[in-house]
Design a protein around this motif. Structure first.
Motif, PDB file in Angstrom:
ATOM      1  N   SER A   1      15.472  56.919  82.535  1.00 54.84           N
ATOM      2  CA  SER A   1      15.124  58.215  81.809  1.00 54.84           C
ATOM      3  C   SER A   1      15.380  58.247  80.539  1.00 54.84           C
ATOM      4  O   SER A   1      16.432  57.606  80.126  1.00 54.84           O
ATOM      5  N   ILE A   2      14.837  59.313  79.776  1.00 56.11           N
ATOM      6  CA  ILE A   2      15.323  59.270  78.690  1.00 56.11           C
ATOM      7  C   ILE A   2      15.398  60.700  78.029  1.00 56.11           C
ATOM      8  O   ILE A   2      14.373  61.520  78.625  1.00 56.11           O
ATOM      9  N   ALA A   3      16.102  61.202  77.361  1.00 55.25           N
ATOM     10  CA  ALA A   3      16.258  62.504  77.066  1.00 55.25           C
ATOM     11  C   ALA A   3      16.172  62.660  75.398  1.00 55.25           C
ATOM     12  O   ALA A   3      16.706  62.075  74.868  1.00 55.25           O
ATOM     13  N   SER A   4      15.871  63.845  75.000  1.00 51.18           N
ATOM     14  CA  SER A   4      15.807  63.924  73.627  1.00 51.18           C
ATOM     15  C   SER A   4      16.427  65.621  73.291  1.00 51.18           C
ATOM     16  O   SER A   4      16.195  66.346  74.031  1.00 51.18           O
ATOM     17  N   SER A   5      17.101  65.626  72.241  1.00 51.75           N
ATOM     18  CA  SER A   5      17.760  66.711  71.533  1.00 51.75           C
ATOM     19  C   SER A   5      17.773  66.887  70.196  1.00 51.75           C
ATOM     20  O   SER A   5      18.050  65.871  69.512  1.00 51.75           O
ATOM     21  N   HIS A   6      17.768  67.865  69.644  1.00 49.31           N
ATOM     22  CA  HIS A   6      18.156  68.204  68.114  1.00 49.31           C
ATOM     23  C   HIS A   6      19.656  68.745  67.888  1.00 49.31           C
ATOM     24  O   HIS A   6      20.101  68.711  66.955  1.00 49.31           O
ATOM     25  N   ASP A   7      20.392  68.456  69.132  1.00 48.91           N
ATOM     26  CA  ASP A   7      21.617  69.040  68.867  1.00 48.91           C
ATOM     27  C   ASP A   7      22.643  68.000  69.219  1.00 48.91           C
ATOM     28  O   ASP A   7      24.031  68.174  69.673  1.00 48.91           O
ATOM     29  N   GLY A   8      22.466  66.649  68.888  1.00 50.72           N
ATOM     30  CA  GLY A   8      23.411  65.666  68.763  1.00 50.72           C
ATOM     31  C   GLY A   8      23.858  65.179  70.069  1.00 50.72           C
ATOM     32  O   GLY A   8      23.153  65.456  71.136  1.00 50.72           O
ATOM     33  N   ARG A   9      24.987  64.625  70.144  1.00 52.71           N
ATOM     34  CA  ARG A   9      25.462  64.118  71.452  1.00 52.71           C
ATOM     35  C   ARG A   9      25.615  65.069  72.470  1.00 52.71           C
ATOM     36  O   ARG A   9      25.198  64.880  73.643  1.00 52.71           O
ATOM     37  N   ASP A  10      26.474  66.091  72.229  1.00 53.07           N
ATOM     38  CA  ASP A  10      26.776  67.108  73.308  1.00 53.07           C
ATOM     39  C   ASP A  10      25.305  67.722  73.825  1.00 53.07           C
ATOM     40  O   ASP A  10      25.236  68.061  75.055  1.00 53.07           O
ATOM     41  N   GLY A  11      24.296  67.905  72.920  1.00 49.62           N
ATOM     42  CA  GLY A  11      22.969  68.493  73.209  1.00 49.62           C
ATOM     43  C   GLY A  11      22.074  67.662  74.384  1.00 49.62           C
ATOM     44  O   GLY A  11      21.659  68.035  75.002  1.00 49.62           O
ATOM     45  N   VAL A  12      22.314  66.129  73.886  1.00 51.23           N
ATOM     46  CA  VAL A  12      21.486  65.119  74.606  1.00 51.23           C
ATOM     47  C   VAL A  12      22.147  64.836  75.874  1.00 51.23           C
ATOM     48  O   VAL A  12      21.504  64.691  76.859  1.00 51.23           O
TER      49      VAL A  12
END
Length: 706
Positions: free
Chosen positions: A285-296
């Motif tokens: 699985s792969i996740a994406s976020s614009h909110d850095g470590r905690d967001g991803v």
């Protein structure tokens, strides 16, 4: 592979596999509601990209790379990138399905030279910026093909060589007693800038992390994060209990992340696919976020809950186990009965009898004798059932320890089961620490353990099993396999299916996934088990960085953190170990009946508190106000966002009394545990201020959001 793939493959062949390459299909198709697309063209294979992102995904990085014994890379390098077969893959069809849980896309590709076809199912849970990739290879050619590696997912990041300059990489080392040690470094520390544009070539080097043998998290955790300077972040997770490899490399147009199961070079893997046969790559699985470590990490946390949506998460019982710093594998009637009474008085809901219940005391070191899983007569004056009946009469559920995949070299079972039921390599039965390893692909191995589980459930009323795994058998088994790593992959998949079958036969049975602490903590197993022992660490002062980091790779409601109060501890030290337990699933141990009245009150308070907040664990999202903890850090903080405010766990290992300031905390603070005796914590413009006494001290707080 999956029900989704099987359903999608029931579509007519004319839609999935036309005689000629598909024309008229779009070159980019949405595979996820708001995040990911698949892009391709007539002269290049499919690629996964993040929609409207300058950081995640590039069309120049093939979705699937395939390495065979006959053909490795199309261009020399040490990376799992630019494979000859992968470069020739062309999209032949795309299909979609949706249900209440997720949207799924099947991308079918073919290599005309070898006849290999790749069906990749990309699933995205609704509202979660994470996708799961599962690929099935099919040999539609006329000759056998031996694959030596296949990427479960290859993914580009950055759009130029310079985009890698401000990328940071977070990965976790792990070992027995020191699990989940996360660190963050500049990517350039492992992939130096070498002016690829000047040389007009892509890089040939790489940075890699691999598992070795059957401890999937024994050296490195199978997860990681890449974060750009603007806060864009990608996180990955590899879902296998067999070999795996993460490979990061660079090209002139950016970085390449390759996620693989077992490989030839790193894991002694090869798999022969005969014409008409298939091979399933491991899920990733792969996740994406614009909110850095905690967001991803929040995105991965939501995805992990989606994975486990079929599991009952309403029951998160307080478990007492007699092992850690207590009986240490030598239980007797005389020792267990007072522990049963004390655990019930403390509020435990499960009493788990750990290792040793099956070994006669005079044996001493009994490891080489395990495998029959029959009670030891001389340990229990009136039989083990007297103990389990006492547990039940006290209102607790019965738990029992098993190590189902091993048989001691001195056990009668070693001679009763057929040779093919064990791991073999180089013509020899594999032995580690005087124990043989069962191969769960063999029906005799499964039948033996089916009989054991059915018997202990029927005879003792067992409804909780601690599944341990204390050996690493090396590369795997060569029996019925192209290579040893292939045999290991087959065994781990068969063992996972056995766990599912056991729970179907015994609804309500809860399984703990222990493996010398957390040496095999991966979501192939955690998807189908209930909780994960996060460590075997017996020093309460060393446990906090493990407990605080564990939610990076394990759901908070599955993090079984040990708390083992002892009579020699001060009240502050007792509270310290209990806060560690409260930071996930409270997992009690210790000689509770020997504690002072004040200590017993602390244990009972902790159990009651856990029961109040545990329902919130199943929706909690972790965060780290001070960043990921260093192993030797004095101050360690874990936060959990819940629907009812934030829970904050603070450990202070400094020798002096101090006032701590934890930045970024807003709202109203209240100390939940231990009971407040000094100055109350308060929130200022600088953050949360908390006073701690000299020596080891820990606090659990609630932050009511403004």
């Amino acid at each position: 592979m999956t029900d989704a793939l099987q359903r999608l493959q029931t579509l007519p062949n004319t839609e999935l596999r036309p005689e000629a390459p598909t024309t008229g299909v779009p070159e980019r198709v949405r595979v996820a509601e708001a995040t990911f697309d698949v892009e391709w063209s007539a002269d290049r294979p499919a690629a996964l990209v993040v929609r409207d992102s300058p950081f995640g995904g590039r069309a120049s990085v093939p979705l699937v790379e395939i390495f065979t014994a006959e053909e490795q890379r199309a261009r020399t390098s040490q990376a799992y990138f630019r494979s000859a077969v992968g470069a020739r893959m062309r999209v032949i069809a795309v299909s979609h399905e949706e249900d209440a849980a997720a949207r799924r896309t099947l991308v079918s590709q073919r290599d005309a030279t070898t006849g290999l076809e790749a069906d990749t199912v990309i699933s995205q849970p609704w509202g979660v910026s994470t996708v799961r990739a599962q690929t099935r290879l099919r040999n539609a050619g006329t000759r056998p093909v031996v694959i030596t590696a296949v990427t479960s997912l290859s993914f580009g990041f950055g759009l130029s060589e310079s985009d890698l300059d401000d990328v940071r990489l977070a990965v976790a080392d792990s070992e027995w007693l020191a699990e989940d040690r996360w660190s963050e470094i500049p990517l350039r520390a492992v992939l130096p800038g070498v002016s690829l544009g000047f040389h007009e070539q892509d890089g040939r080097g790489h940075y890699g992390l691999s598992s070795h043998g059957a401890w999937s998290s024994g050296e490195h955790v199978p997860c990681g994060i890449l974060t750009s300077g603007d806060g864009s972040a990608l996180a990955w997770q590899i879902e296998t209990s067999a070999g795996w490899h993460v490979d990061i490399s660079q090209a002139r147009d950016g970085g390449v992340l390759s996620l693989l199961g077992p490989t030839d070079l790193e894991n002694h893997f090869a798999h022969r696919i005969a014409p008409g046969d298939t091979f399933d790559a491991v899920p990733v699985s792969i996740a994406s976020s614009h909110d850095g470590r905690d967001g991803v990490v929040a995105a991965l946390t939501a995805y992990r809950r989606w994975l486990r949506r079929g599991q009952d998460t309403s029951s998160l019982p307080v478990v007492y186990n007699d092992f850690m710093n207590t009986l240490m594998g030598q239980p007797t009637t005389e020792q267990l009965l007072p522990l049963v009474a004390a655990a019930a008085d403390a509020g435990a809901e499960v009493f788990c009898i750990d290792a040793g219940w099956f070994a006669e005391p005079e044996i001493g070191d009994w490891w080489a004798t395990v495998g029959e899983w029959q009670e030891a007569n001389t340990r229990f004056t009136a039989g083990l059932k007297q103990i389990t009946d006492e547990i039940l009469s006290r209102g607790m559920r019965v738990g029992l320890w098993l190590e189902p995949e091993v048989v001691g070299a001195d056990s009668p079972v070693a001679d009763v089961l057929p040779d093919d039921a064990f791991f073999w390599r180089h013509g020899q039965r594999v032995m580690e620490h005087r124990r043989y390893h069962l191969d769960f692909r063999h029906p005799a191995a499964r039948a033996h353990m089916d009989e054991v589980v059915d018997r202990i459930v029927a005879e003792y009323g067992v409804s909780y099993i601690k599944l341990d795994y204390n050996i690493n058998p090396g590369a795997g088994t060569e029996r019925d396999a192209t290579a040893a790593g292939d045999g290991l992959l087959g065994h781990t998949r068969a063992f996972r299916e056995w766990l599912i079958d056991v729970q179907q036969r015994h609804p309500g049975l809860q399984l703990e996934n222990c493996s010398s602490g957390a040496m095999r903590a991966d979501y192939s197993l955690l998807e189908v088990t209930h909780q994960q022992s996060t460590s075997d660490q017996q020093d309460f002062r060393l446990y906090p960085p493990i407990a605080a980091s564990a939610p990076m790779s394990i759901l908070p409601e599955q993090c079984a953190n040990w708390a083992y109060p002892a009579a020699g501890m001060t009240d502050e030290e007792t509270a310290f170990t209990l806060v560690t337990g409260l930071s996930g699933r409270l997992y009690l141990s210790g000689f509770l009946h020997e504690l002072t009245n004040e200590q017993r009150a602390l244990v009972a308070d902790a159990a009651q508190l856990h029961k109040r907040v545990r329902r919130g664990l199943s929706a909690a999202v972790p965060f780290w106000p001070l960043g990921l903890p260093d192993w030797d850090a004095d101050t360690i903080v874990l936060g959990l966002h819940t629907d009812d405010g934030d829970l904050l766990f603070v450990w202070d290992r400094h020798s002096d009394a101090r006032t701590l300031t934890i930045p970024g905390i807003t709202g109203t603070a209240a100390q939940l545990f231990p009971a407040l005796t000094g100055a109350a914590p308060r929130v200022t413009l600088a953050g949360l201020q908390l006073q701690t006494p000299a020596g080891a001290a820990a606090r659990m707080l609630h932050i009511a959001r403004s």
